[in-house]
Design a protein around this motif. Sequence first.
Motif, PDB file in Angstrom:
ATOM      1  N   PHE A  43       1.196  -5.276  -6.421  1.00 43.65           N
ATOM      2  CA  PHE A  43       1.496  -4.406  -5.274  1.00 43.65           C
ATOM      3  C   PHE A  43       0.553  -4.720  -4.115  1.00 43.65           C
ATOM      4  CE2 PHE A  43       3.893  -1.002  -7.708  1.00 43.65           C
ATOM      5  CZ  PHE A  43       5.016  -1.069  -6.907  1.00 43.65           C
TER       6      PHE A  43
ATOM      7  N   ILE B 286      -0.578  -3.062 -10.172  1.00 44.89           N
ATOM      8  CA  ILE B 286      -1.397  -2.749  -8.987  1.00 44.89           C
ATOM      9  C   ILE B 286      -1.777  -4.017  -8.226  1.00 44.89           C
ATOM     10  CG2 ILE B 286      -3.697  -1.932  -8.264  1.00 44.89           C
ATOM     11  CD1 ILE B 286      -3.387   0.378 -10.157  1.00 44.89           C
TER      12      ILE B 286
ATOM     13  N   SER C 102       6.618   5.193  -1.779  1.00 45.21           N
ATOM     14  CA  SER C 102       6.138   4.603  -0.527  1.00 45.21           C
ATOM     15  C   SER C 102       5.727   3.148  -0.726  1.00 45.21           C
ATOM     16  CB  SER C 102       4.975   5.404   0.021  1.00 45.21           C
ATOM     17  OG  SER C 102       3.870   5.262  -0.808  1.00 45.21           O
ATOM     18  N   GLU C 103       5.274   2.781  -1.929  1.00 47.68           N
ATOM     19  CA  GLU C 103       4.871   1.390  -2.174  1.00 47.68           C
ATOM     20  C   GLU C 103       6.061   0.442  -2.053  1.00 47.68           C
ATOM     21  OE1 GLU C 103       4.041   3.872  -4.117  1.00 47.68           O
ATOM     22  OE2 GLU C 103       1.931   3.788  -4.674  1.00 47.68           O
ATOM     23  N   LEU C 104       7.256   1.007  -2.220  1.00 45.39           N
ATOM     24  CA  LEU C 104       8.452   0.162  -2.136  1.00 45.39           C
ATOM     25  C   LEU C 104       9.083   0.222  -0.746  1.00 45.39           C
ATOM     26  CD1 LEU C 104      10.122   0.907  -5.593  1.00 45.39           C
ATOM     27  CD2 LEU C 104       8.661  -0.991  -4.980  1.00 45.39           C
ATOM     28  N   GLY C 105       8.383   0.849   0.184  1.00 48.67           N
ATOM     29  CA  GLY C 105       8.844   0.818   1.564  1.00 48.67           C
ATOM     30  C   GLY C 105       9.352   2.133   2.123  1.00 48.67           C
TER      31      GLY C 105
ATOM     32  N   LEU D 262      -6.835   2.480 -11.667  1.00 44.21           N
ATOM     33  CA  LEU D 262      -5.940   3.542 -11.198  1.00 44.21           C
ATOM     34  C   LEU D 262      -6.496   4.230  -9.958  1.00 44.21           C
ATOM     35  CD1 LEU D 262      -4.748   5.023 -14.582  1.00 44.21           C
ATOM     36  CD2 LEU D 262      -3.334   3.967 -12.828  1.00 44.21           C
TER      37      LEU D 262
ATOM     38  N   SER E  28      -3.841   2.265   2.763  1.00 47.59           N
ATOM     39  CA  SER E  28      -2.941   1.317   3.438  1.00 47.59           C
ATOM     40  C   SER E  28      -1.742   2.057   4.040  1.00 47.59           C
ATOM     41  CB  SER E  28      -2.489   0.202   2.505  1.00 47.59           C
ATOM     42  OG  SER E  28      -1.580   0.691   1.571  1.00 47.59           O
TER      43      SER E  28
ATOM     44  N   ARG F 154      -0.153   2.132   7.746  1.00 49.29           N
ATOM     45  CA  ARG F 154       1.285   1.932   7.988  1.00 49.29           C
ATOM     46  C   ARG F 154       1.864   2.961   8.946  1.00 49.29           C
ATOM     47  NH1 ARG F 154       4.811   2.441   2.973  1.00 49.29           N
ATOM     48  NH2 ARG F 154       6.510   2.860   4.412  1.00 49.29           N
TER      49      ARG F 154
ATOM     50  N   PHE G 276      -6.249   2.674  -2.568  1.00 46.91           N
ATOM     51  CA  PHE G 276      -5.774   1.553  -1.750  1.00 46.91           C
ATOM     52  C   PHE G 276      -4.443   1.889  -1.075  1.00 46.91           C
ATOM     53  CE2 PHE G 276      -3.014  -2.113  -1.247  1.00 46.91           C
ATOM     54  CZ  PHE G 276      -3.779  -2.929  -0.440  1.00 46.91           C
ATOM     55  N   PHE G 277      -3.519   2.410  -1.887  1.00 45.91           N
ATOM     56  CA  PHE G 277      -2.190   2.651  -1.311  1.00 45.91           C
ATOM     57  C   PHE G 277      -2.206   3.836  -0.340  1.00 45.91           C
ATOM     58  CE2 PHE G 277      -1.103   0.035  -4.967  1.00 45.91           C
ATOM     59  CZ  PHE G 277      -0.467  -0.969  -4.265  1.00 45.91           C
TER      60      PHE G 277
ATOM     61  N   PHE H 175       6.764  -6.033  -0.756  1.00 45.29           N
ATOM     62  CA  PHE H 175       7.280  -4.829  -1.412  1.00 45.29           C
ATOM     63  C   PHE H 175       7.827  -3.855  -0.380  1.00 45.29           C
ATOM     64  CE2 PHE H 175       5.051  -5.723  -5.461  1.00 45.29           C
ATOM     65  CZ  PHE H 175       6.098  -5.399  -6.304  1.00 45.29           C
ATOM     66  N   LEU H 176       7.080  -3.702   0.718  1.00 44.96           N
ATOM     67  CA  LEU H 176       7.525  -2.765   1.754  1.00 44.96           C
ATOM     68  C   LEU H 176       8.831  -3.244   2.370  1.00 44.96           C
ATOM     69  CD1 LEU H 176       4.157  -1.921   3.530  1.00 44.96           C
ATOM     70  CD2 LEU H 176       5.407  -0.558   1.877  1.00 44.96           C
TER      71      LEU H 176
ATOM     72  N   PHE I 194       3.594   5.660  -6.454  1.00 44.86           N
ATOM     73  CA  PHE I 194       4.044   5.182  -7.757  1.00 44.86           C
ATOM     74  C   PHE I 194       2.996   5.452  -8.836  1.00 44.86           C
ATOM     75  CE2 PHE I 194       4.129   1.679 -10.864  1.00 44.86           C
ATOM     76  CZ  PHE I 194       5.404   1.843 -11.361  1.00 44.86           C
ATOM     77  N   PHE I 195       1.739   5.201  -8.507  1.00 41.76           N
ATOM     78  CA  PHE I 195       0.678   5.341  -9.516  1.00 41.76           C
ATOM     79  C   PHE I 195       0.407   6.814  -9.824  1.00 41.76           C
ATOM     80  CE2 PHE I 195       0.207   1.283  -7.509  1.00 41.76           C
ATOM     81  CZ  PHE I 195       0.347   0.484  -8.622  1.00 41.76           C
TER      82      PHE I 195
ATOM     83  N   GLY J 233      11.361  -3.747  -1.349  1.00 44.66           N
ATOM     84  CA  GLY J 233      11.349  -2.836  -2.492  1.00 44.66           C
ATOM     85  C   GLY J 233      11.396  -3.624  -3.787  1.00 44.66           C
TER      86      GLY J 233
ATOM     87  N   GLY K 275      -6.190   1.888  -7.147  1.00 44.35           N
ATOM     88  CA  GLY K 275      -4.773   1.794  -6.762  1.00 44.35           C
ATOM     89  C   GLY K 275      -4.364   2.960  -5.882  1.00 44.35           C
TER      90      GLY K 275
END
Lengths: 496, 445
Positions: A226, A223, B211-214, B298, B308, B312, B304-305, A233-234, B221-222, A237, B301
């Motif tokens: 991230f 976390i 989505s955390e990876l774009g 958690l 965020s 985005r 936050f995501f 990361f965005l 992910f969490f 990836g 996390g």
Amino acid sequence: MKLKMKVKLAYVLLLLIFILNLVFRISFVVKTDNLSSDFSYFHLRNLENFINNGELKYDDLSYSGREIVYPMFFYYFIGFFTNFMSASLALKFIPEILISFLPIIIFFIVKLIVKNSYIALFCSLISGFIPVVLQRTLNQGSIYSLALPIIFFMFYLFLYLIYNKKNVYLFLIFSFILALVHPIAFIFVLALIFYTILLISESMSLKGIKREAILFSIFVITIVQFIVFNKAFLEYGLNFIYGNTPKELLSFAFTSLTDTLTYIGIIPIIFGSIGIYIGIFRYRKNSVYLFSSLILGILLLLVLNLIDYYIAMTFVALSFCVLTGVALKQFLSYLEFTKFSNYKIFFIISLIVLGVFSIYPVFGVAYNVIDKTITNEEIDVIQRIGGRIDDNSTVLADIEEGHYINYFANSKNVADTYFLMAPNVEERLSDIKSVYNSWNGNMVLDTLKKYRVRYIYLSERTKLKYNLQELRYAKDGKCFTQVEQYKGNKFYQVEC
Amino acid sequence: MGSESYLNVRLAMVVAGEDQIPNYDYLSYGGRGFSYNLGWPIVLSIIYSIIPINIHLISGFLSIFFGLLSILMLYLILYKLKFSKLQRILIVFILILSPAFIYASNLSSSVIVTIALSFISFYLMNSNKKINHALSLLILFLIPLFSFVFGLFVLFILVLYILIIDRSKLKFLIIAILVMSVSYIYYLFLFGVPEPINFKANDNSIINYFSELGANFGLSFFAVVLSLFGLNSLKSEKNVKIFIYILFFISIILASLYLEILFYFSIMIAIFAGIGLTNLFHDKWESEIIRKTTIFILVVGIAFFGISYIGRTINLEPNVFLVEGIGFLENNVDSKDTVAAHYKLGHYITYAGIRNIMDSYFIYAPKLNKRYVDMNEFFYAQDINAANKFIKDYSVDYIMFDDYTYNLLYKNKLRNTYLPYYLNNDKRFRIVFENEGVTIWKVFQ
């Protein structure tokens, strides 16, 4: 009383190893005024910028302008010492002190596993003089000087938690810190994941505080990373792990077994491998599973081309040092049951001699690192070019010299070795190569126009790398004139 | 937000403008039958005819409304299924902050409507009143009108649920299958069998699922990790477990074929993540401090995501540069002209009132696979004759790229050996519009 004396003697020897390691490093660091890698100057620029103006989020010079996403904890840490010394001195000496703590941590890990201080001391000694660690950290202000001790301290805390639950707070705090230090913290997560898989596959118990600590650190590190590297990361990836490094620079296909032996050292490889065998197949030792998991994780990243080969070897070498302890413990115990038990002292002395001799090649590595350090005269030439540039034009240098251009000439470069969030890395790398390799001046001019390049730097290093004496298309002197030179280091001005 | 929104708004305006459903679309694929899922455009055009304000605004409001309705219905369903209060709150919390749900609630598309309708239908189906069953069937009938694929997916869940968990509703299932088939038979009768897609429209890399990876609308992910805890600690009956595992497995497979299934999958993930988090709350750990910190981390996390991701969404396509590009096409290009661009830009081009060669509405698209192959040959043309042939065959008047599609086609490729080389060097191609994100070339014959 005797035991207490023995323990005290072990700690005195440990202190000696620490001092020996530190003195060894410092004796090489003081041989030069400068830092020994191009990337050190990326750190120095960031550090100076951090002290004077705060975090550098956009760099106008690197790649002629790019975003910078880099963990700041290292600069906060080193920045504290700049209250007492200059930034360049802090970056030269503090990392050397930090990495010198690594043998102490290895000592405590091995001692925890084998319960023998002298074996732990032996492992500690060899861990302080691993060629690849030295090559990557000596006089380079390397962030790994902080990351490596923290990662291995985390392994120690993880193993120690089982015996002493009071350390849980320390484990929590360092989990956070590790996540903030460097993306390499993912290796700790990966090792824990492999460790869990290995234990489950061997039907070994994974419960209680150990399971909780694994869950916690996996979540925290993931976390925090991230959050800190959200943007990266965005953008990339999972490829973020290798930091957008071009594939050709990551490839380990060209490294040979001899290289690996040279980088890690013969003793850790031989005894470490035996340690893995004994620990996993004969005694099913939990701790051996942990460090084997670390090696497995590293190998996976290597196969997937997600980690730099030298950094991978650093982790493998240190893990082997720990596992050497397991092998030695079994070896010495085994000796007791043989007719050679009377000659035990002979074996121990042989081992110590072998250990000391294994340090010898490290001198060669250290001299090599210092020899390759940029000289004051070369810096002077680069600074003179910086003085000539009064507009926004760019200097083209080899990718491994890009940070020199930024720092010493205070000028824009085409590319350098910090790839994360850098624009069109592969294309720029290929363009730089073509500028040095090409015979066709017109084609080169097209490339140079693209980046608004006014000067080309041809250093001794670049000549060696591309196997040339001068730019082949510059011979007619029409569009490319040599303007500055010191020994073999030259600058060409682009006139067309 | 999203190119599909632009398609729906355009279709709604066409339907509202003509006061009837037209037979032919002159813009998409250079002309095709009006074979769209018309549920959402019709809803938009009806409301537009009652309240004649900006249709984008109407679709925005409606999406949020259906998003809220979905959350309310999910809460009621969970209540009916006897989930604890903490579980209900956590599930709704995780769902609200899940990127896929946020995306769906901001998109002018049928996704969020089908989700809301599915929930309402399920809720009504589980009541004892016959009138509710009838309403549930009516809603099930509507779902395929909004999306063929989601209609099939909902039907699949229904079949699985009734066969494995509640066989007393077999009669309901049979009627539901018959009712839902009507829509599909109608389309088959009118337009025939759609051409199968022979290319991969989705990149199946893991990046597209998180989505955390774009990913634009991936899973959290969490939440996925927490859902694994939830699944692991499931204390339900055997048949419920079988239902859940089959549903999970099939959903993962379907999501790899049709990425939009992630919208439904994210709801399942939210439910099991909620269960997992509740279990973490109640479980006894050896170290209390680790337990509390882990839960805290958690929750932070996920929050936050989620938050965020909301930030985005502002930067999701179309960005300001693309909007400017669409504006240029709208104001400067003749409606009979054809613009060649990556199919992901197709809906924006038709929104500007200009013909495209291909867009991302593949069902019933004319000569879909041939067009895809031809477009690829054009983009990767290594000699000018190949490019010329395409320009002639499809009467191309303009060529358009934005940063996203340009990178999609040429990232890590030597772009100067393909079409971009000719665009930059052949004098027949002249840039007529350029900003920081979009370039449009006019083709001079």
